[in-house]
Scaffold this motif. Structure first.
Motif, PDB file in Angstrom:
ATOM      1  N   ALA A  47       0.830  -1.203   0.000  1.00  0.00           N
ATOM      2  CA  ALA A  47       0.000   0.000   0.000  1.00  0.00           C
ATOM      3  C   ALA A  47       0.863   1.251   0.000  1.00  0.00           C
ATOM      4  N   ALA A  48       0.353   2.281  -0.666  1.00  0.00           N
ATOM      5  CA  ALA A  48       1.089   3.539  -0.749  1.00  0.00           C
ATOM      6  C   ALA A  48       0.954   4.308   0.552  1.00  0.00           C
ATOM      7  N   LEU A  49       1.863   5.242   0.743  1.00  0.00           N
ATOM      8  CA  LEU A  49       1.802   6.127   1.887  1.00  0.00           C
ATOM      9  C   LEU A  49       0.863   7.292   1.608  1.00  0.00           C
ATOM     10  N   ALA A  50       0.198   7.779   2.656  1.00  0.00           N
ATOM     11  CA  ALA A  50      -0.646   8.960   2.497  1.00  0.00           C
ATOM     12  C   ALA A  50       0.255  10.179   2.314  1.00  0.00           C
ATOM     13  N   ALA A  51       0.053  10.890   1.223  1.00  0.00           N
ATOM     14  CA  ALA A  51       0.927  12.012   0.890  1.00  0.00           C
ATOM     15  C   ALA A  51       0.747  13.159   1.867  1.00  0.00           C
ATOM     16  N   VAL A  52       1.851  13.763   2.245  1.00  0.00           N
ATOM     17  CA  VAL A  52       1.831  14.942   3.110  1.00  0.00           C
ATOM     18  C   VAL A  52       1.639  16.180   2.239  1.00  0.00           C
ATOM     19  N   PRO A  53       0.806  17.129   2.656  1.00  0.00           N
ATOM     20  CA  PRO A  53       0.635  18.354   1.871  1.00  0.00           C
ATOM     21  C   PRO A  53       1.966  19.073   1.682  1.00  0.00           C
ATOM     22  N   PRO A  54       2.124  19.807   0.593  1.00  0.00           N
ATOM     23  CA  PRO A  54       3.361  20.572   0.377  1.00  0.00           C
ATOM     24  C   PRO A  54       3.603  21.566   1.512  1.00  0.00           C
ATOM     25  N   LEU A  55       4.859  21.935   1.680  1.00  0.00           N
ATOM     26  CA  LEU A  55       5.236  22.839   2.772  1.00  0.00           C
ATOM     27  C   LEU A  55       4.474  24.163   2.750  1.00  0.00           C
ATOM     28  N   PRO A  56       4.296  24.823   1.586  1.00  0.00           N
ATOM     29  CA  PRO A  56       3.527  26.086   1.602  1.00  0.00           C
ATOM     30  C   PRO A  56       2.100  25.904   2.114  1.00  0.00           C
ATOM     31  N   SER A  57       1.470  24.791   1.761  1.00  0.00           N
ATOM     32  CA  SER A  57       0.103  24.546   2.241  1.00  0.00           C
ATOM     33  C   SER A  57       0.085  24.325   3.746  1.00  0.00           C
ATOM     34  N   ARG A  58       1.085  23.605   4.257  1.00  0.00           N
ATOM     35  CA  ARG A  58       1.142  23.386   5.703  1.00  0.00           C
ATOM     36  C   ARG A  58       1.422  24.679   6.458  1.00  0.00           C
ATOM     37  N   LEU A  59       2.281  25.521   5.912  1.00  0.00           N
ATOM     38  CA  LEU A  59       2.573  26.796   6.565  1.00  0.00           C
ATOM     39  C   LEU A  59       1.344  27.696   6.579  1.00  0.00           C
ATOM     40  N   MET A  60       0.655  27.792   5.435  1.00  0.00           N
ATOM     41  CA  MET A  60      -0.558  28.608   5.386  1.00  0.00           C
ATOM     42  C   MET A  60      -1.623  28.051   6.317  1.00  0.00           C
ATOM     43  N   GLY A  61      -1.721  26.712   6.378  1.00  0.00           N
ATOM     44  CA  GLY A  61      -2.680  26.100   7.286  1.00  0.00           C
ATOM     45  C   GLY A  61      -2.367  26.411   8.736  1.00  0.00           C
ATOM     46  N   PHE A  62      -1.087  26.325   9.098  1.00  0.00           N
ATOM     47  CA  PHE A  62      -0.701  26.601  10.487  1.00  0.00           C
ATOM     48  C   PHE A  62      -0.957  28.056  10.858  1.00  0.00           C
ATOM     49  N   VAL A  63      -0.581  28.990   9.981  1.00  0.00           N
ATOM     50  CA  VAL A  63      -0.757  30.414  10.279  1.00  0.00           C
ATOM     51  C   VAL A  63      -2.241  30.750  10.439  1.00  0.00           C
ATOM     52  N   THR A  64      -3.059  30.274   9.518  1.00  0.00           N
ATOM     53  CA  THR A  64      -4.485  30.599   9.563  1.00  0.00           C
ATOM     54  C   THR A  64      -5.173  29.920  10.738  1.00  0.00           C
ATOM     55  N   LEU A  65      -4.824  28.658  10.987  1.00  0.00           N
ATOM     56  CA  LEU A  65      -5.390  27.968  12.145  1.00  0.00           C
ATOM     57  C   LEU A  65      -4.974  28.648  13.447  1.00  0.00           C
ATOM     58  N   SER A  66      -3.730  29.083  13.534  1.00  0.00           N
ATOM     59  CA  SER A  66      -3.264  29.768  14.737  1.00  0.00           C
ATOM     60  C   SER A  66      -4.026  31.068  14.958  1.00  0.00           C
ATOM     61  N   PHE A  67      -4.286  31.792  13.882  1.00  0.00           N
ATOM     62  CA  PHE A  67      -5.048  33.037  13.980  1.00  0.00           C
ATOM     63  C   PHE A  67      -6.459  32.748  14.476  1.00  0.00           C
ATOM     64  N   GLY A  68      -7.111  31.752  13.865  1.00  0.00           N
ATOM     65  CA  GLY A  68      -8.474  31.433  14.262  1.00  0.00           C
ATOM     66  C   GLY A  68      -8.579  30.910  15.678  1.00  0.00           C
ATOM     67  N   LEU A  69      -7.713  29.951  16.033  1.00  0.00           N
ATOM     68  CA  LEU A  69      -7.741  29.410  17.392  1.00  0.00           C
ATOM     69  C   LEU A  69      -7.258  30.442  18.405  1.00  0.00           C
ATOM     70  N   GLY A  70      -6.366  31.350  17.967  1.00  0.00           N
ATOM     71  CA  GLY A  70      -5.939  32.429  18.850  1.00  0.00           C
ATOM     72  C   GLY A  70      -7.089  33.354  19.204  1.00  0.00           C
ATOM     73  N   LEU A  71      -7.905  33.717  18.211  1.00  0.00           N
ATOM     74  CA  LEU A  71      -9.092  34.534  18.488  1.00  0.00           C
ATOM     75  C   LEU A  71     -10.036  33.815  19.438  1.00  0.00           C
ATOM     76  N   LEU A  72     -10.252  32.526  19.164  1.00  0.00           N
ATOM     77  CA  LEU A  72     -11.154  31.758  20.020  1.00  0.00           C
ATOM     78  C   LEU A  72     -10.628  31.684  21.443  1.00  0.00           C
ATOM     79  N   SER A  73      -9.325  31.512  21.605  1.00  0.00           N
ATOM     80  CA  SER A  73      -8.748  31.385  22.951  1.00  0.00           C
ATOM     81  C   SER A  73      -8.918  32.655  23.776  1.00  0.00           C
ATOM     82  N   GLN A  74      -8.965  33.808  23.112  1.00  0.00           N
ATOM     83  CA  GLN A  74      -9.105  35.068  23.846  1.00  0.00           C
ATOM     84  C   GLN A  74     -10.518  35.295  24.368  1.00  0.00           C
ATOM     85  N   THR A  75     -11.484  34.533  23.858  1.00  0.00           N
ATOM     86  CA  THR A  75     -12.858  34.652  24.356  1.00  0.00           C
ATOM     87  C   THR A  75     -13.083  33.799  25.598  1.00  0.00           C
TER      88      THR A  75
END
Length: 370
Positions: A123-151
């Motif tokens: 069986a093949a391995l599940a492909a990891v998203p490219p680095l730019p996609s992971r970086l954008m995902g981390f930054v945006t998720l951090s922003f969203g969860l950061g806003l939520l954490s302040q509430t």
């Protein structure tokens, strides 16, 4: 003339072929946009025309309006669930649609993949998203969860070390007049070390939000509000809940190789903007709530909108850097960076933000794909 006609026919044939080749992708995208658009539209239309509907359709019966609203909202929410479960997800994981993915879901290279699939010995391995996609995902998720954490209530470490001098400060103050002037410093240090202790406390600091709320309520109502009168996440946005949901969804979309899934997960950000603007519009008219002119001027729907536009620097005739001096509307000597530093030092719940960013990092590392 014949050559021109042939070229035109070839171009038309190529466009037709291209349209046919992308036809399977259009259906899930339509469901992604259509289901969320229906949800947004029914909320805006029904709440905006609430009085008209109650008076002219529901015979002035408020219960009938809630029945209609609940039915429409349930239908819209059902369409959102149906769109993902029956249209978008099956399309995304169909091996025949690999050509529509931004990157393959599987790879045979151990350097670009992880997590073995369950089918087959090789069986093949599940492909990891490219680095730019992971970086954008981390930054945006951090922003969203950061806003939520302040509430949320302010998190704090549940253990606190109390030194001897702090533990006995009250007792020391009471008996200060009876202390023997000949007591040595060494004996005092020994006493302090004996009284030093670890104290267990609640991991949530509920008094933090209460003190800020009381400070806002006790501000001088005879003067216009400035940004210094606003505390917490409202300095950033008036609708932290909506924007945190939209940004978390957008962050998750960057980890998906399917365009239809990305479209579906990006739509909550549209809902956050439209829903926030609609809510503010109603509150400005004192429908369902209130939004004062001063509060409207120095805060924003879009995160950091009032700060970037400079509205937090000019507030209703009172200099944002002064102590309540009235006069013509002038630009404060306070800069945007000064306001950011003030928010960081006085308003930001640091441990909450750290937990939000940690959650975002774990999601990107462990989930990796949708």
């Amino acid at each position: 003339m014949a050559v021109s006609t042939a070229a035109t026919a070839a171009t038309a044939a190529a466009k037709t072929t291209t349209a046919k080749s992308f036809a399977p992708l259009l259906k899930p995208i339509k469901w992604a946009v259509g289901s969320w658009s229906f949800f947004i539209a029914e909320n805006v239309i029904l709440s905006e025309n609430r009085t008209f509907i109650i008076q002219n359709i529901c015979d002035n019966n408020d219960d009938y309006y809630h029945y209609i609203y609940g039915l429409c909202s349930t239908t819209a929410l059902g369409s959102i669930i149906y769109a993902y479960r029956k249209q978008i997800r099956p399309f995304s994981f169909n091996p025949q649609n690999e050509q529509f993915l931004l990157w393959p879901r599987h790879t045979k290279s151990s350097s670009t993949g992880r997590r073995l699939t369950t089918s087959g010995r090789n069986a093949a391995l599940a492909a990891v998203p490219p680095l730019p996609s992971r970086l954008m995902g981390f930054v945006t998720l951090s922003f969203g969860l950061g806003l939520l954490s302040q509430t949320l209530p302010k998190f704090q470490i549940p253990l606190e070390y109390i030194g001897g001098s702090n533990a006995n400060s009250n007792e020391g103050n009471k008996s200060n007049g009876n202390v023997n002037g000949n007591a040595t410093g060494s004996s005092q240090n020994n006493q302090d070390s004996k009284n030093s202790t670890w104290k267990v406390r609640c991991p949530f600091d509920f008094t933090d939000s209460k003190s800020k709320l009381n400070h806002s309520k006790n501000s001088n109502n005879n003067l216009p509000l400035t940004i210094h009168d606003i505390h917490g996440i409202e300095r950033i946005t008036r609708h932290a809940g909506l924007w945190s949901f939209g940004l978390v969804s957008l962050g998750a979309s960057f980890l998906s190789p399917c365009i239809a899934t990305r479209t579906y997960l990006a739509m909550p950000l549209v809902m956050a903007y439209v829903g926030g603007e609609h809510n503010d519009s109603r509150f400005r008219r004192n429908i369902g709530g209130s939004l004062s002119e001063d509060m409207d001027n120095i805060t924003s729907n879009v995160p950091f909108g009032a700060l970037i536009s400079g509205r937090q620097l000019v507030v209703g005739g009172r200099d944002g850097n002064s102590n309540g001096n009235l006069g013509a509307s002038t630009t404060s000597t306070t800069t945007r960076m000064d306001l950011l530093k003030e928010f960081y030092n006085q308003e930001l719940k640091g441990l909450n933000l750290a937990l939000g960013m940690t959650t975002a990092a774990l999601f990107v590392v462990r989930k990796g794909r949708i």
